[in-house]
Scaffold this active site. Structure first.
Site, PDB file in Angstrom:
ATOM      1  N   GLY A 197       0.812  -1.206   0.000  1.00 54.10           N
ATOM      2  CA  GLY A 197       0.000   0.000   0.000  1.00 54.10           C
ATOM      3  C   GLY A 197       0.843   1.253   0.000  1.00 54.10           C
ATOM      4  O   GLY A 197       1.814   1.390  -0.747  1.00 54.10           O
ATOM      5  N   GLY A 198       0.482   2.158   0.895  1.00 55.48           N
ATOM      6  CA  GLY A 198       1.146   3.463   0.958  1.00 55.48           C
ATOM      7  C   GLY A 198       2.633   3.354   1.183  1.00 55.48           C
ATOM      8  O   GLY A 198       3.413   4.199   0.734  1.00 55.48           O
ATOM      9  N   GLY A 432      19.435  11.944 -33.209  1.00 56.37           N
ATOM     10  CA  GLY A 432      18.997  12.549 -31.947  1.00 56.37           C
ATOM     11  C   GLY A 432      19.668  11.890 -30.747  1.00 56.37           C
ATOM     12  O   GLY A 432      19.902  12.528 -29.716  1.00 56.37           O
ATOM     13  N   ALA A 433      20.000  10.600 -30.900  1.00 55.55           N
ATOM     14  CA  ALA A 433      20.640   9.895 -29.783  1.00 55.55           C
ATOM     15  C   ALA A 433      22.049  10.443 -29.545  1.00 55.55           C
ATOM     16  O   ALA A 433      22.521  10.472 -28.410  1.00 55.55           O
ATOM     17  CB  ALA A 433      20.685   8.403 -30.066  1.00 55.55           C
TER      18      ALA A 433
HETATM   19  C1  HXC Z   1      -2.505  -3.669  11.180  1.00 53.91           C
HETATM   20  C2  HXC Z   1      -1.409  -5.516  10.385  1.00 53.91           C
HETATM   21  C3  HXC Z   1      -1.342  -4.936   9.088  1.00 53.91           C
HETATM   22  C4  HXC Z   1      -1.936  -3.652   8.904  1.00 53.91           C
HETATM   23  C5  HXC Z   1      -0.378  -6.857   9.023  1.00 53.91           C
HETATM   24  N1  HXC Z   1      -0.786  -6.689  10.288  1.00 53.91           N
HETATM   25  N2  HXC Z   1      -0.713  -5.798   8.274  1.00 53.91           N
HETATM   26  N3  HXC Z   1      -1.980  -4.888  11.403  1.00 53.91           N
HETATM   27  N4  HXC Z   1      -2.488  -3.068   9.974  1.00 53.91           N
HETATM   28  N5  HXC Z   1      -1.906  -3.035   7.722  1.00 53.91           N
HETATM   29  C6  HXC Z   1      -0.615  -7.606  11.406  1.00 53.91           C
HETATM   30  C7  HXC Z   1      -1.456  -8.866  11.256  1.00 53.91           C
HETATM   31  O1  HXC Z   1      -2.754  -8.662  11.719  1.00 53.91           O
HETATM   32  C8  HXC Z   1      -0.676  -9.850  12.129  1.00 53.91           C
HETATM   33  O2  HXC Z   1      -1.003  -9.573  13.463  1.00 53.91           O
HETATM   34  C9  HXC Z   1       0.758  -9.407  11.921  1.00 53.91           C
HETATM   35  O3  HXC Z   1       0.710  -8.066  11.423  1.00 53.91           O
HETATM   36  C10 HXC Z   1       1.481 -10.252  10.884  1.00 53.91           C
HETATM   37  O4  HXC Z   1       0.689 -10.299   9.723  1.00 53.91           O
HETATM   38  P1  HXC Z   1       0.395 -11.671   8.949  1.00 53.91           P
HETATM   39  O5  HXC Z   1      -0.708 -11.424   8.013  1.00 53.91           O
HETATM   40  O6  HXC Z   1       0.243 -12.776   9.947  1.00 53.91           O
HETATM   41  O7  HXC Z   1       1.772 -11.870   8.193  1.00 53.91           O
HETATM   42  P2  HXC Z   1       2.028 -12.419   6.728  1.00 53.91           P
HETATM   43  O8  HXC Z   1       1.240 -13.671   6.489  1.00 53.91           O
HETATM   44  O9  HXC Z   1       3.507 -12.502   6.585  1.00 53.91           O
HETATM   45  O10 HXC Z   1       1.456 -11.321   5.740  1.00 53.91           O
HETATM   46  C11 HXC Z   1       1.975 -10.030   5.754  1.00 53.91           C
HETATM   47  C12 HXC Z   1       1.111  -9.091   4.859  1.00 53.91           C
HETATM   48  C13 HXC Z   1      -0.357  -9.199   5.304  1.00 53.91           C
HETATM   49  C14 HXC Z   1       1.299  -9.519   3.408  1.00 53.91           C
HETATM   50  C15 HXC Z   1       1.683  -7.695   5.021  1.00 53.91           C
HETATM   51  O11 HXC Z   1      -0.434  -9.058   6.704  1.00 53.91           O
HETATM   52  C16 HXC Z   1      -1.215  -8.184   4.644  1.00 53.91           C
HETATM   53  O12 HXC Z   1      -1.606  -8.354   3.478  1.00 53.91           O
HETATM   54  N6  HXC Z   1      -1.518  -7.110   5.371  1.00 53.91           N
HETATM   55  C17 HXC Z   1      -2.375  -6.077   4.887  1.00 53.91           C
HETATM   56  C18 HXC Z   1      -1.685  -5.238   3.881  1.00 53.91           C
HETATM   57  C19 HXC Z   1      -2.497  -4.055   3.491  1.00 53.91           C
HETATM   58  O13 HXC Z   1      -3.459  -4.214   2.744  1.00 53.91           O
HETATM   59  N7  HXC Z   1      -2.201  -2.905   4.122  1.00 53.91           N
HETATM   60  C20 HXC Z   1      -2.975  -1.708   3.961  1.00 53.91           C
HETATM   61  C21 HXC Z   1      -2.466  -1.039   2.787  1.00 53.91           C
HETATM   62  S1  HXC Z   1      -3.415   0.367   2.437  1.00 53.91           S
HETATM   63  P3  HXC Z   1      -1.039 -10.728  14.573  1.00 53.91           P
HETATM   64  O14 HXC Z   1      -1.569 -10.041  15.789  1.00 53.91           O
HETATM   65  O15 HXC Z   1      -1.943 -11.788  14.036  1.00 53.91           O
HETATM   66  O16 HXC Z   1       0.372 -11.191  14.721  1.00 53.91           O
HETATM   67  C22 HXC Z   1      -2.360   1.606   2.714  1.00 53.91           C
HETATM   68  C23 HXC Z   1      -2.974   2.927   2.417  1.00 53.91           C
HETATM   69  C24 HXC Z   1      -1.975   3.985   2.319  1.00 53.91           C
HETATM   70  O17 HXC Z   1      -1.279   1.449   3.123  1.00 53.91           O
HETATM   71  C25 HXC Z   1      -2.100   4.669   0.982  1.00 53.91           C
HETATM   72  C26 HXC Z   1      -1.262   5.890   0.918  1.00 53.91           C
HETATM   73  C27 HXC Z   1      -0.957   6.268  -0.536  1.00 53.91           C
END
Ligand code: HXC
Length: 542
Positions: A197-198, A432-433
């Site tokens: 994401g961000g 041009g290059a």
């Molecule tokens: C809060 C999060 C989190 C998030 C992961 N965790 N991402 N908590 N906010 N964004 C937490 C999980 O709940 C978990 O907690 C721990 O981190 C580990 O994550 P897992 O999923 O168990 O790990 P893994 O299988 O290795 O996967 C990692 C991951 C996945 C690929 C990053 O967690 C994931 O897809 N997360 C979401 C990514 C996402 O969509 N983020 C938002 C993006 S939007 P526990 O307590 O179970 O250990 C964004 C907007 C900004 O960023 C835009 C600005 C331009």
């Protein structure tokens, strides 16, 4: 004026005694020690399941990474106590761990100061909430105000979902600071885990992005969202792995097999960069290169204009110890961009690569070289451009893809660059290059050519076909006429002495003297100063 000695100060003993609410000085120390000990065992030495999992995945913890990156014992941590203040029932049983998932501070690399933050995937998956963001903001502010490079080690799930818009605000603050620091201090992003994401925009705004194959992924929307919106099934690695960004998107500047070699190269890169745009790049002792002869240079480059050879061999002969750091090694391989030293001076080298697309410039190569030229110019790194280019790559694919717009970026970057600029035409330079590869006409300070050069608007055969179209169509022996005209064209217009007579090439040199000629040129240009006209900013064709 009088000098006050510590002996003249009033007696300090007992200060604070009797003041309600204030603890006497030394009595606060046990609590401090206890808090530090507890914090240390929980945060620094603590081995949670998440840390074990990190190791199982072949990844290191944030602190282990800082240990590899920085000089031993040099790290000073800031805001270790900081934690989030949200009563939102975070999944980790509503815990409020110190550091809030990012270790931030400053240390040294080979004795030179850098600021650094490292996301800790073991805490809330390294996701970015308000406190986490505030620590990164502070680190960035300190890097900018002290004029030191910034290095971010990324390993997290992006915006912390539970904190809502506050997390988005935190990212905005990072991007704004990335942009404010751009061209002022070097900014390096190292992606060592998910960067979702961000989080992906900060690496994109930095000068260099490092990634590790197999463990690092960068994407704006993850595989689940992709599947839901487009129906496409992709893995994390296929969507945004290091190889994808190192070969296809061009987002990753450097790709490694493991974290150790990745962080070792971050140290190497820092050794060649100035701390900021006002400091010169770190110097190294002269190697006496102005008297150096390199006989191999005459053997590496074939005389035949279309025979391929690897320009990296030429680069290796020109630079100190044959050592250079190539950017985007596997993306837009028809152009080479590398940092190296020549006679101790750090230089940025741009070179056409005849082994890929015959060294023709296309959209991706133009973007790659343009960004590199702008980086070097921003940080006072002299440019050496090695030219062997048949032209821009023709075809609808390139035209529809905006080769004019992308080629203009490279043109713009060179035209604007005020650092010392040396062009070396190694074999051929057409159309041009020729202009865009740092010709004298767009501001090169020095242009050197090898005697076998071909410099012209186009190749002899094509030129004769255009100019003498009618004559060739009406004569009975068109082949003989064509070959006569081609010889005449080559004799009159294509050789480097024609360009040298017109002052478009400063000197025609023996290839074996190329390293010495560049070293002499760099010495001559060392004091170069050029102030651009005042304006808010130009309008680079993005
Ligand atoms: C809060 C999060 C989190 C998030 C992961 N965790 N991402 N908590 N906010 N964004 C937490 C999980 O709940 C978990 O907690 C721990 O981190 C580990 O994550 P897992 O999923 O168990 O790990 P893994 O299988 O290795 O996967 C990692 C991951 C996945 C690929 C990053 O967690 C994931 O897809 N997360 C979401 C990514 C996402 O969509 N983020 C938002 C993006 S939007 P526990 O307590 O179970 O250990 C964004 C907007 C900004 O960023 C835009 C600005 C331009």
């Amino acid at each position: 004026m009088s000098v006050t000695s510590v002996r003249a100060l009033p007696e300090l003993r007992g200060r604070g005694e009797g003041t309600p609410g204030l603890r006497p000085g030394r009595e606060a120390m046990p609590e401090l020690r206890e808090r530090r000990r507890e914090l240390h065992s929980r945060i620094v030495e603590g081995r949670s399941e998440a840390v074990d999992r990190q190791h199982e995945l072949g990844k290191r913890t944030a602190r282990e990474r800082l240990g590899l990156l920085l000089d031993e014992g040099s790290f000073t941590e800031i805001e270790m106590y900081r934690r989030h203040r949200h009563a939102h029932g975070l999944k980790a049983n509503g815990t409020r761990p110190h550091t809030d998932g990012v270790v931030a501070g400053s240390g040294t690399i080979e004795g030179r100061r850098v600021f650094v933050y490292a996301q800790d995937f073991a805490i809330f998956g390294g996701s970015l909430g308000e406190a986490h963001a505030a620590k990164i903001h502070k680190t960035m502010d300190l890097a900018l105000s002290t004029g030191c490079p910034l290095i971010g080690l990324n390993d997290g799930g992006g915006a912390r979902i539970q904190e809502g818009v506050v997390a988005l605000d935190g990212y905005g603050g990072i991007f704004r600071r990335n942009v404010a620091a751009s061209g002022v201090i070097p900014q390096i992003s190292v992606v060592l885990g998910p960067c979702a994401g961000g989080a992906a925009y900060s690496p994109a705004l930095c000068d260099f992005t490092f990634m590790v194959t197999g463990t690092a992924q960068m994407y704006l929307t993850g595989p689940d969202v992709v599947a839901a919106v487009t129906g496409e099934q992709v893995t994390h690695e296929e969507l945004g792995g290091a190889d994808v960004h190192g070969e296809r998107s061009g987002v990753a500047t450097f790709v490694y097999d493991d974290e150790e070699s990745c962080l070792a190269d971050v140290r190497y890169l820092i050794s060649m960069l100035p701390a900021n745009n006002l400091d010169p790049p770190p110097g190294a002792p002269s190697r006496g290169a102005t008297a150096d002869e390199r006989p191999r240079l005459a053997e590496i480059v074939p005389h035949e204009p279309n025979k391929p050879y690897d320009m990296r061999w030429v680069v290796a002969e020109l630079v100190d110890d044959g050592e250079f750091l190539e950017l985007h090694e596997n993306w837009a391989r028809n152009v080479i961009c590398a940092l190296a030293r020549i006679d101790g001076d750090v230089v940025g080298i741009v070179g056409n690569q005849p082994t890929v697309l015959a060294g023709a410039l296309d959209s991706a190569a133009s973007q790659k070289a343009a960004r590199f030229v702008r980086f070097c110019d921003a940080f006072g790194i002299s440019l050496v451009t090695l030219v062997d280019v048949p032209g821009f790559l023709p075809g609808t694919d390139q035209e529809y893809g905006g080769i004019i717009r992308h080629g203009a970026k490279l043109m713009y970057a060179y035209c604007e660059a005020t650092v010392p600029r040396i062009q070396v035409i190694v074999r051929k330079a057409y159309g041009g290059a020729y202009i865009v590869m740092d010709s004298r006409s767009i501001g090169a300070d020095l242009s050197l050519a090898w005697p076998t050069n071909e410099i012209a608007v186009m190749g002899a055969e094509a030129a004769v076909n255009v100019i003498f179209r009618k004559e060739l169509a009406t004569t009975s022996d068109s082949d003989r006429l064509r070959s006569e005209l081609v010889c005449e064209y080559v004799d009159k217009l294509v050789h480097p002495y024609y360009a040298a007579e017109l002052g478009l090439v400063d000197d025609v040199i023996d290839p074996v003297h190329t390293r010495s000629a560049i070293a002499s040129g760099l010495a001559m240009l060392r004091g170069k100063r050029k102030a651009p006209p005042h304006r808010k900013h130009g309008n680079v064709p993005l």
